[in-house]
Design a protein around this motif. Structure first.
Motif, PDB file in Angstrom:
ATOM      1  N   VAL A 113      47.112 -70.001 -35.075  1.00  0.00           N
ATOM      2  CA  VAL A 113      45.582 -70.120 -34.739  1.00  0.00           C
ATOM      3  C   VAL A 113      45.336 -70.873 -33.587  1.00  0.00           C
ATOM      4  CG1 VAL A 113      43.803 -71.457 -35.940  1.00  0.00           C
ATOM      5  CG2 VAL A 113      45.603 -70.729 -37.405  1.00  0.00           C
ATOM      6  N   VAL A 114      44.335 -70.353 -32.630  1.00  0.00           N
ATOM      7  CA  VAL A 114      43.944 -70.580 -31.399  1.00  0.00           C
ATOM      8  C   VAL A 114      42.227 -71.011 -31.607  1.00  0.00           C
ATOM      9  CG1 VAL A 114      43.582 -68.307 -30.486  1.00  0.00           C
ATOM     10  CG2 VAL A 114      43.674 -70.295 -29.033  1.00  0.00           C
ATOM     11  N   ARG A 115      42.055 -72.060 -30.989  1.00  0.00           N
ATOM     12  CA  ARG A 115      40.661 -72.582 -31.274  1.00  0.00           C
ATOM     13  C   ARG A 115      40.013 -72.432 -29.979  1.00  0.00           C
ATOM     14  NH1 ARG A 115      38.712 -78.903 -32.153  1.00  0.00           N
ATOM     15  NH2 ARG A 115      36.206 -78.561 -31.901  1.00  0.00           N
ATOM     16  N   LEU A 116      38.791 -71.890 -29.860  1.00  0.00           N
ATOM     17  CA  LEU A 116      38.095 -71.355 -28.780  1.00  0.00           C
ATOM     18  C   LEU A 116      36.836 -72.095 -28.834  1.00  0.00           C
ATOM     19  CD1 LEU A 116      38.700 -67.570 -28.782  1.00  0.00           C
ATOM     20  CD2 LEU A 116      40.098 -69.332 -27.913  1.00  0.00           C
ATOM     21  N   ASP A 117      36.113 -72.298 -27.619  1.00  0.00           N
ATOM     22  CA  ASP A 117      34.649 -72.545 -27.460  1.00  0.00           C
ATOM     23  C   ASP A 117      33.950 -71.279 -27.513  1.00  0.00           C
ATOM     24  OD1 ASP A 117      34.658 -71.345 -24.937  1.00  0.00           O
ATOM     25  OD2 ASP A 117      34.855 -73.313 -24.019  1.00  0.00           O
ATOM     26  N   ASN A 118      32.565 -71.495 -27.420  1.00  0.00           N
ATOM     27  CA  ASN A 118      31.591 -70.415 -27.489  1.00  0.00           C
ATOM     28  C   ASN A 118      31.706 -69.391 -26.357  1.00  0.00           C
ATOM     29  OD1 ASN A 118      30.510 -70.937 -30.263  1.00  0.00           O
ATOM     30  ND2 ASN A 118      29.120 -72.346 -29.206  1.00  0.00           N
ATOM     31  N   ASN A 119      32.384 -69.892 -25.295  1.00  0.00           N
ATOM     32  CA  ASN A 119      32.669 -68.916 -24.228  1.00  0.00           C
ATOM     33  C   ASN A 119      33.974 -68.316 -24.305  1.00  0.00           C
ATOM     34  OD1 ASN A 119      29.973 -69.405 -23.096  1.00  0.00           O
ATOM     35  ND2 ASN A 119      30.741 -71.399 -22.310  1.00  0.00           N
ATOM     36  N   HIS A 120      34.895 -68.193 -25.553  1.00  0.00           N
ATOM     37  CA  HIS A 120      36.211 -67.670 -25.600  1.00  0.00           C
ATOM     38  C   HIS A 120      37.130 -68.604 -24.913  1.00  0.00           C
ATOM     39  CE1 HIS A 120      33.004 -64.397 -26.258  1.00  0.00           C
ATOM     40  NE2 HIS A 120      33.044 -64.788 -27.352  1.00  0.00           N
ATOM     41  N   ILE A 121      37.130 -69.709 -24.250  1.00  0.00           N
ATOM     42  CA  ILE A 121      37.792 -70.414 -23.552  1.00  0.00           C
ATOM     43  C   ILE A 121      38.459 -71.234 -24.484  1.00  0.00           C
ATOM     44  CG2 ILE A 121      38.109 -72.310 -21.703  1.00  0.00           C
ATOM     45  CD1 ILE A 121      37.204 -69.450 -20.879  1.00  0.00           C
ATOM     46  N   ILE A 122      40.129 -71.377 -24.368  1.00  0.00           N
ATOM     47  CA  ILE A 122      40.952 -71.858 -25.149  1.00  0.00           C
ATOM     48  C   ILE A 122      40.696 -73.518 -25.288  1.00  0.00           C
ATOM     49  CG2 ILE A 122      43.410 -72.304 -26.017  1.00  0.00           C
ATOM     50  CD1 ILE A 122      43.970 -69.496 -24.796  1.00  0.00           C
ATOM     51  N   ILE A 123      40.688 -74.003 -26.398  1.00  0.00           N
ATOM     52  CA  ILE A 123      40.679 -75.496 -26.530  1.00  0.00           C
ATOM     53  C   ILE A 123      41.831 -75.931 -27.027  1.00  0.00           C
ATOM     54  CG2 ILE A 123      39.419 -77.318 -27.665  1.00  0.00           C
ATOM     55  CD1 ILE A 123      36.907 -75.707 -28.007  1.00  0.00           C
ATOM     56  N   SER A 124      42.653 -75.288 -27.895  1.00  0.00           N
ATOM     57  CA  SER A 124      43.754 -75.794 -28.363  1.00  0.00           C
ATOM     58  C   SER A 124      44.350 -74.813 -29.222  1.00  0.00           C
ATOM     59  CB  SER A 124      43.860 -77.067 -29.334  1.00  0.00           C
ATOM     60  OG  SER A 124      43.024 -76.828 -30.365  1.00  0.00           O
ATOM     61  N   SER A 125      45.864 -74.793 -29.676  1.00  0.00           N
ATOM     62  CA  SER A 125      46.316 -73.950 -30.395  1.00  0.00           C
ATOM     63  C   SER A 125      47.301 -74.765 -31.388  1.00  0.00           C
ATOM     64  CB  SER A 125      47.305 -72.868 -29.501  1.00  0.00           C
ATOM     65  OG  SER A 125      48.131 -73.421 -28.740  1.00  0.00           O
ATOM     66  N   ASN A 126      47.873 -73.969 -32.420  1.00  0.00           N
ATOM     67  CA  ASN A 126      48.758 -74.826 -33.140  1.00  0.00           C
ATOM     68  C   ASN A 126      50.279 -74.456 -32.926  1.00  0.00           C
ATOM     69  OD1 ASN A 126      48.922 -72.138 -34.420  1.00  0.00           O
ATOM     70  ND2 ASN A 126      48.333 -72.949 -36.485  1.00  0.00           N
ATOM     71  N   PRO A 127      51.270 -74.982 -33.420  1.00  0.00           N
ATOM     72  CA  PRO A 127      52.627 -74.654 -33.323  1.00  0.00           C
ATOM     73  C   PRO A 127      53.032 -73.082 -33.709  1.00  0.00           C
ATOM     74  CG  PRO A 127      52.409 -76.738 -34.214  1.00  0.00           C
ATOM     75  CD  PRO A 127      51.212 -76.146 -34.346  1.00  0.00           C
ATOM     76  N   ALA A 128      52.162 -72.711 -34.378  1.00  0.00           N
ATOM     77  CA  ALA A 128      52.702 -71.338 -34.996  1.00  0.00           C
ATOM     78  C   ALA A 128      52.281 -70.270 -34.045  1.00  0.00           C
ATOM     79  CB  ALA A 128      51.971 -70.952 -36.474  1.00  0.00           C
ATOM     80  N   PHE A 129      51.117 -70.792 -33.230  1.00  0.00           N
ATOM     81  CA  PHE A 129      50.820 -69.707 -32.014  1.00  0.00           C
ATOM     82  C   PHE A 129      51.630 -69.721 -31.115  1.00  0.00           C
ATOM     83  CE2 PHE A 129      48.429 -68.763 -28.422  1.00  0.00           C
ATOM     84  CZ  PHE A 129      47.593 -67.842 -28.620  1.00  0.00           C
ATOM     85  N   GLU A 130      52.221 -70.977 -30.618  1.00  0.00           N
ATOM     86  CA  GLU A 130      53.228 -70.991 -29.683  1.00  0.00           C
ATOM     87  C   GLU A 130      54.650 -70.321 -30.109  1.00  0.00           C
ATOM     88  OE1 GLU A 130      56.121 -74.295 -27.678  1.00  0.00           O
ATOM     89  OE2 GLU A 130      54.606 -74.875 -28.588  1.00  0.00           O
ATOM     90  N   GLU A 131      55.005 -70.343 -31.519  1.00  0.00           N
ATOM     91  CA  GLU A 131      56.373 -69.396 -31.880  1.00  0.00           C
ATOM     92  C   GLU A 131      55.789 -68.059 -31.945  1.00  0.00           C
ATOM     93  OE1 GLU A 131      58.722 -69.152 -35.962  1.00  0.00           O
ATOM     94  OE2 GLU A 131      57.207 -70.726 -35.926  1.00  0.00           O
ATOM     95  N   LEU A 132      54.780 -67.547 -32.401  1.00  0.00           N
ATOM     96  CA  LEU A 132      54.436 -66.052 -32.175  1.00  0.00           C
ATOM     97  C   LEU A 132      54.387 -65.580 -30.884  1.00  0.00           C
ATOM     98  CD1 LEU A 132      53.911 -63.465 -33.594  1.00  0.00           C
ATOM     99  CD2 LEU A 132      51.507 -64.388 -33.632  1.00  0.00           C
ATOM    100  N   PHE A 133      53.542 -66.293 -29.730  1.00  0.00           N
ATOM    101  CA  PHE A 133      53.377 -65.784 -28.583  1.00  0.00           C
ATOM    102  C   PHE A 133      54.237 -66.437 -27.303  1.00  0.00           C
ATOM    103  CE2 PHE A 133      49.353 -64.642 -30.925  1.00  0.00           C
ATOM    104  CZ  PHE A 133      49.381 -63.536 -30.536  1.00  0.00           C
ATOM    105  N   GLY A 134      54.815 -67.453 -27.526  1.00  0.00           N
ATOM    106  CA  GLY A 134      55.597 -68.145 -26.562  1.00  0.00           C
ATOM    107  C   GLY A 134      54.934 -69.122 -25.693  1.00  0.00           C
TER     108      GLY A 134
END
Length: 538
Positions: A113-134
């Motif tokens: 899971v990645v959290r974005l603002d309304n301009n599609h800029i990344i605010i934060s991500s969870n550990p599973a996102f780091e595991e999947l994408f590195g």
């Protein structure tokens, strides 16, 4: 004497003193001009000769009620300002709670899971996102998501998904995304708009690695000889079925009528087709999925596996096959042997060579119960108040928009406001204040209103109820039920941890089809404040 009464009294006194000043100056002036001494007879003679003095003498009587009215308006303004301040504080606390639940949900999810603002800029991500994408959270915070994980040939597709979610729509897509090392991974993408306090604050992107599933399906297509081993060893629930008798029945119908229309409208035909399907084989993952001890045990429990909602999806499967399609994919609800309902992603495939007979149909079912629960939690959080579980202002505003163009008039609106919440917060603490709010929600969600009525918490201590197709003026029982529910709650001794007693001030309005819902809401709100003011005055 409360602050409002003091304000009115002081203003009236000021008006009396100011009004008395003019007659006094006028009399002194006339006495000086005439050279007369002050006496009652002199005063009478002055007023007899100067009628204007009679009018000036009335100034205290005129100024006193006028300034009292000014004092009343000033007190009302101060009271309204104070109430607005409290509402703002309550909304800030609500936003903080919703943010807390959202963050906890994201971090506990096993989906990337990645959290974005309304301009599609990344605010934060969870550990599973780091595991999947590195990527670590620190590496990607503040960057544009689509250019980070979408390859050049998929950038346009990724931007389209982001724009669609920005409009408030939950979007799903099966595609590929790029890892940090440049390799591509097959993913199922779910874009979810996030609403907090009734406003969209950004987007959640959920990524589920489906590489194993796609690889399994590809191998099934490439090698019939390796099918059995893959079939039995696959981690996905696989079914081998025979639809040949189903095809015979549908072909016979097609000779005389539109078979698709018949499938759509004939429930008996759909149930007959279900009975005609032969289950040839299932794999171990299927037994595990449905908690079956063996294949005979599973086959014996088949009538219990299908639930009402899955019948509708089977109807769509038949239509796909009847219209010449060789595959069909859908989400389906089924029941385990234990009675537990699961959500599955079902894919039906008609392999080459069996298009004319339907003697072999392969079905794969992936358990997506966790994913659906995550989506439902996110959607629930988007449209519900975190403290009470009632609908929030965002959902209330959407319903107001929907009702504008509906045929559900008249619509009654009730605006409720908790009495003395500020005093409770100040004297007993905000934890007790939260219990008061929860108690109010319990009263409103009891048997006072219908299932189709919308009960929402729109502010710190404000609740609004929308009642479509109801004229509350003609249904006094609604208000009687609400008053009785409050009395019953306050008189109960249930050990539920909720504060007692609590009291509401409420107002209502009835809106006809040619009237504005927003104006009706304002009327109900004004009626509520009038009721609250009258209650305080008493």
């Amino acid at each position: 004497m409360d602050n409002k009464q003091r304000k009115i009294l002081s203003s009236a006194l000021y008006g009396f003193i100011l009004g008395s000043f003019f007659p006094l100056i006028s009399i002194v002036y006339e006495l000086v001009q005439s050279g007369s001494k002050f006496s009652l007879s002199t005063l009478w003679a002055l007023h007899a000769n100067q009628p204007l003095l009679f009018i000036i003498a009335l100034f205290p009587l005129i100024f006193t009620p006028f300034f009292a009215k000014v004092g009343d308006q000033t007190a009302r303004h101060e009271e309204t300002t104070s109430q607005l301040d409290e509402q703002l504080k309550g909304k800030a606390a609500q936003l903080e709670n919703e943010h807390y639940f959202l963050e906890a949900l994201i971090n506990s999810s096993f989906f990337a899971v990645v959290r974005l603002d309304n301009n599609h800029i990344i605010i934060s991500s969870n550990p599973a996102f780091e595991e999947l994408f590195g990527y670590t959270n620190e590496e990607i915070t503040g960057k544009y998501l689509d250019t980070l994980i979408a390859s050049d040939d998929l950038l346009k597709e990724a931007s389209g998904i982001s724009k669609l979610v920005s409009t408030g729509n939950i979007t799903r897509k099966v595609s590929q995304r790029m890892k940090k090392d440049g390799s591509l991974v097959d993913v199922e993408i779910v874009g979810v708009p996030v609403f907090v306090g009734g406003e969209q604050i950004g987007i959640l992107g959920l990524y589920h690695n489906i590489s194993q599933r796609l690889e399994t399906e590809q191998k099934l297509r490439e090698s019939e000889g390796r099918f059995k081993s893959l079939f039995n060893e696959s981690p996905i629930s696989l079914w081998e079925e025979d639809f040949s008798e189903v095809k015979k029945v549908l072909d016979k119908i097609a000779e005389n009528e539109d078979v698709v229309e018949r499938i759509k409208n004939d429930d008996d035909l759909v149930n007959q087709c279900i009975q005609l399907i032969k289950i040839l084989d299932v794999n171990q993952a299927t037994l595990d999925l449905y908690n079956a001890k063996s294949k005979p045990d599973l086959l014996a429990s088949l009538p219990r596996i299908l639930v009402e909602a899955s019948i509708a999806e089977f109807r769509k499967e038949l239509i796909s096959l009847a219209t010449g399609k060789n595959s069909h994919e859908c989400e389906i609800k089924q029941k385990k042997s234990s009675g537990e309902i699961i959500d599955g992603l079902l894919r039906l495939s008609l392999p080459p060579g069996y298009e004319e007979t339907w003697e072999r149909v392969y079905i794969s079912i992936i358990d997506i119960t966790d994913r659906k629960q995550t989506e439902e939690k996110l959607r629930f959080l988007s449209f519900h108040d975190a403290l009470t579980g009632l609908y929030n202002r965002g959902y209330f505003e959407e319903e107001m928009e929907r009702l504008k163009s509906s045929r559900q008039f008249p619509v009654s609106i009730i605006v409720c406001d908790l009495d003395d919440l500020k005093q409770i917060n100040d004297s007993l603490g905000h934890d007790v204040g939260d219990q008061v709010i929860k108690a109010a929600a319990n009263i409103l969600r009891s048997n006072v209103f219908r299932k189709e009525d919308i009960v929402a918490r729109t502010g710190g201590d404000e609740f609004v109820i929308l009642l479509p197709n109801v004229d509350i003026n003609e249904n006094p029982a609604i208000r009687e039920r609400l008053d009785k529910s409050i009395i019953d709650f306050n008189g109960s001794t249930k050990n539920d941890g909720l504060y007692r007693p609590i009291f509401f001030s409420y107002g209502f309005a009835v809106i006809q089809s040619d009237e504005s819902l927003m104006e009706g809401y304002k009327q109900a709100d004004a009626a509520m404040y009038t009721a609250k003011t009258e209650k305080k005055a008493k």
